[in-house]
Design a protein around this motif. Sequence first.
Motif, mmCIF file in Angstrom:
data_model
loop_
_atom_site.group_PDB
_atom_site.id
_atom_site.type_symbol
_atom_site.label_atom_id
_atom_site.label_comp_id
_atom_site.label_asym_id
_atom_site.label_seq_id
_atom_site.Cartn_x
_atom_site.Cartn_y
_atom_site.Cartn_z
ATOM 1 N N ILE A 1 -3.792 -5.602 -6.560
ATOM 2 C CA ILE A 1 -3.888 -4.301 -5.893
ATOM 3 C C ILE A 1 -2.661 -3.456 -6.208
ATOM 4 O O ILE A 1 -2.764 -2.252 -6.495
ATOM 5 C CB ILE A 1 -4.059 -4.489 -4.379
ATOM 6 C CG1 ILE A 1 -5.446 -5.052 -4.061
ATOM 7 C CG2 ILE A 1 -3.842 -3.175 -3.628
ATOM 8 C CD1 ILE A 1 -5.652 -5.434 -2.605
ATOM 9 N N ALA B 1 -11.542 -4.982 -3.318
ATOM 10 C CA ALA B 1 -10.360 -5.855 -3.333
ATOM 11 C C ALA B 1 -9.675 -5.932 -1.971
ATOM 12 O O ALA B 1 -9.227 -7.013 -1.555
ATOM 13 C CB ALA B 1 -9.370 -5.372 -4.392
ATOM 14 N N LEU B 2 -9.587 -4.804 -1.274
ATOM 15 C CA LEU B 2 -8.869 -4.797 0.005
ATOM 16 C C LEU B 2 -9.543 -5.665 1.063
ATOM 17 O O LEU B 2 -8.887 -6.515 1.675
ATOM 18 C CB LEU B 2 -8.692 -3.358 0.483
ATOM 19 C CG LEU B 2 -7.890 -3.153 1.765
ATOM 20 C CD1 LEU B 2 -6.539 -3.835 1.687
ATOM 21 C CD2 LEU B 2 -7.713 -1.663 2.038
ATOM 22 N N ALA C 1 0.832 -1.207 0.000
ATOM 23 C CA ALA C 1 0.000 0.000 0.000
ATOM 24 C C ALA C 1 0.865 1.256 0.000
ATOM 25 O O ALA C 1 0.550 2.237 -0.687
ATOM 26 C CB ALA C 1 -0.914 -0.009 1.223
ATOM 27 N N GLY D 1 -3.070 -0.290 -8.452
ATOM 28 C CA GLY D 1 -2.774 0.925 -7.700
ATOM 29 C C GLY D 1 -1.738 1.787 -8.385
ATOM 30 O O GLY D 1 -1.852 3.019 -8.424
ATOM 31 N N TYR E 1 -9.141 -9.238 0.136
ATOM 32 C CA TYR E 1 -7.790 -9.740 0.405
ATOM 33 C C TYR E 1 -7.717 -10.275 1.833
ATOM 34 O O TYR E 1 -7.225 -11.391 2.071
ATOM 35 C CB TYR E 1 -6.757 -8.636 0.187
ATOM 36 C CG TYR E 1 -5.378 -9.001 0.699
ATOM 37 C CD1 TYR E 1 -4.621 -9.990 0.076
ATOM 38 C CD2 TYR E 1 -4.824 -8.356 1.810
ATOM 39 C CE1 TYR E 1 -3.362 -10.334 0.542
ATOM 40 C CE2 TYR E 1 -3.567 -8.686 2.276
ATOM 41 C CZ TYR E 1 -2.834 -9.674 1.641
ATOM 42 O OH TYR E 1 -1.579 -10.026 2.109
ATOM 43 N N LEU F 1 -3.401 -9.449 -3.907
ATOM 44 C CA LEU F 1 -2.472 -8.399 -3.499
ATOM 45 C C LEU F 1 -1.635 -7.905 -4.677
ATOM 46 O O LEU F 1 -1.396 -6.701 -4.806
ATOM 47 C CB LEU F 1 -1.562 -8.898 -2.376
ATOM 48 C CG LEU F 1 -0.685 -7.820 -1.723
ATOM 49 C CD1 LEU F 1 -1.549 -6.693 -1.164
ATOM 50 C CD2 LEU F 1 0.179 -8.408 -0.626
ATOM 51 N N LEU G 1 -10.565 -0.978 -5.682
ATOM 52 C CA LEU G 1 -9.393 -1.365 -4.901
ATOM 53 C C LEU G 1 -9.655 -1.244 -3.403
ATOM 54 O O LEU G 1 -9.430 -2.189 -2.646
ATOM 55 C CB LEU G 1 -8.196 -0.493 -5.292
ATOM 56 C CG LEU G 1 -7.567 -0.748 -6.660
ATOM 57 C CD1 LEU G 1 -6.428 0.228 -6.911
ATOM 58 C CD2 LEU G 1 -7.068 -2.172 -6.771
#
Length: 320
Positions: A148, A179-180, A70, A152, A183, A145, A175
Amino acid sequence: MSETGPRHGGKDGEPERRVVLVALWQMSRPAQLALIALVYALGVAMAFGRGAEAEAGAVVVGLAALLPTAASVHYANEYADAETDALTDRTPFSGGSGALVESGLPRSLALHAAVASGAVGVALLIAGTAPVDGRVLGAVPAAVLVGILLAGWQYSVRPLRLAWKGLGEVTNTVLGGVALPLYGFSVVTGGVTVAAALATLPFALVVFVNLLETQWPDRRADAAVGKRTLATRWSAGRLRLAYGLGSLAAAGSAVALAFLGAVFPLFVTLGTILPMVGLVPGYYRFTRRETPLPAVVTMVLVAAGSTVGWSLVATGAVSG
């Protein structure tokens, strides 16, 4: 923003280490990393609330791989948005970190940090999925991940540069809102289910509303550099309509999912929908004030409330 040297110098004109470290810390956006950890916890709590089991080590490794990943996305965004961040008036929730502008450090620092932190995240992910000494992460969370990380980056940088092509809000919503948490869910369960994906919908819609609010103060600077956000392309009235409809859809989807007990237990519904009352004053403030606040606070409270709701279900404190 030009690749000029920093205003703060050390020996032989090199930037002082402290200035660089402070800038790196600020550009990582620690408050957003904390929120990302909360949304990850939401996905984990959802998995446990559905009866899944996992070793604590898997959850820890999943978070350890997530945070530098991130941060890499944040650094890439700081690099790509250096020009617009230099033009806009920052607020606590918009305009980037301001670290490059305030320190005078070259924007290449953000790019180097993005590559380095991304490499750390990938290395931790590989270590977690490698069969040596026992695999703790499965292929699905690893794929999520990596997705992402790639999406991202492409939000900000070439070749896709999605935010400059009018796809920034959709990308960010998927995202951060879908997705987060999935995850976190997949770290525990090893996969993703339709019910879990549906359960992310109310939060994802709140994320979308939050994006409308946080991008509003940057609209002039974004337009000046060609960044095609909704705030640069839509009128204030149309943006307010999107804000209102998005808010209603978020609350309505939570209520609808409550009738599907397998998707949203009662206490999860309450923890999700009650904080959404903050979107009411947000609607009346939106486009009339430059400082975003209600949707930001609401997004955090929805994530926290949902996490608490799923945790109560997981521990058996309330019925699922």
